[in-house]
Design an enzyme around this catalytic site. Sequence first.
Site, mmCIF file in Angstrom:
data_model
loop_
_atom_site.group_PDB
_atom_site.id
_atom_site.type_symbol
_atom_site.label_atom_id
_atom_site.label_comp_id
_atom_site.label_asym_id
_atom_site.label_seq_id
_atom_site.Cartn_x
_atom_site.Cartn_y
_atom_site.Cartn_z
ATOM 1 N N ASN A 30 26.607 66.335 66.280
ATOM 2 C CA ASN A 30 26.371 65.385 67.482
ATOM 3 C C ASN A 30 24.952 65.269 67.963
ATOM 4 O O ASN A 30 24.045 66.095 67.305
ATOM 5 C CB ASN A 30 26.720 66.170 68.791
ATOM 6 C CG ASN A 30 28.335 66.314 69.268
ATOM 7 O OD1 ASN A 30 28.749 65.199 68.714
ATOM 8 N ND2 ASN A 30 28.875 66.881 69.738
ATOM 9 N N ARG A 31 24.378 64.447 68.739
ATOM 10 C CA ARG A 31 22.757 64.219 68.995
ATOM 11 C C ARG A 31 22.540 65.418 69.795
ATOM 12 O O ARG A 31 22.873 65.416 71.105
ATOM 13 C CB ARG A 31 22.708 62.751 69.380
ATOM 14 C CG ARG A 31 22.464 61.720 68.326
ATOM 15 C CD ARG A 31 22.144 60.576 68.844
ATOM 16 N NE ARG A 31 20.698 60.560 69.151
ATOM 17 C CZ ARG A 31 20.022 59.708 69.885
ATOM 18 N NH1 ARG A 31 20.633 58.679 69.965
ATOM 19 N NH2 ARG A 31 18.647 60.026 70.210
#
Length: 213
Positions: A30-31
């Site tokens: 995920n960012r």
Amino acid sequence: FTTGVLAGRRVLITGGPTYEAIDPVRGLTNRSSGKMGYALARAAHEAGAEVCLVSGPTCLTTPAGVRRVDVQSATEMREAVLRELPANVFIAVAAVADYRVEAAAPQKIKKSGGGLTLTLVANPDILAEVAARPDAPFCVGFAAETERLAEHAEAKRRQKKLPLLVGNLAPDTLGADAAELVLFDDDGAHRLPRADKLEQARALIRHIASHLN
Ligand code: C5P
């Protein structure tokens, strides 16, 4: 003026992304830069707490006085969190991957020229599990949303049964040094104007301390 507001308290924080292996050289993630979780760890330490930060992969340095436990996957993060309990406060800031690859390949997957189908299975919800325990700490969730923040944030707070959920707008906050946060608790919504993440973290720690006292 956060000095001492969490003296004698044990604070457990998750930060950063998780990394779910596809094969030994590839993965899903995920960012998340980890900046907010690390800022909270620092602010909680400044406030006098004993702080453990369970961190996914980031490029950040560990704040002084904070004990950091490094993990990669959501499964590892869950195990580390359960090992570190009990705590007085649990702040789940990590951007945990919702899914992992059912069976990561032991060797690098070779290109076939065609497509590739991965079977994903759901990861455990660490925060919901901790919040449901009989010895649950005061649990704080984070929600990064791209739209209709209040609606999604309140729904998450109810689903996970949290006294406090912090909302932020995703394109705005990812990797940035500043954030605009909205705190959702039983008293309603409380907006913290856009500021440096450390300043936001200190304000949030004061807010959490006021819930405990
Ligand atoms: O459901 P969503 O991922 O948006 O919820 C965000 C909150 O739940 C964050 O506080 C995050 O750290 C936590 N969470 C978790 N385990 C998961 C998914 C989210 O602890 N598997």
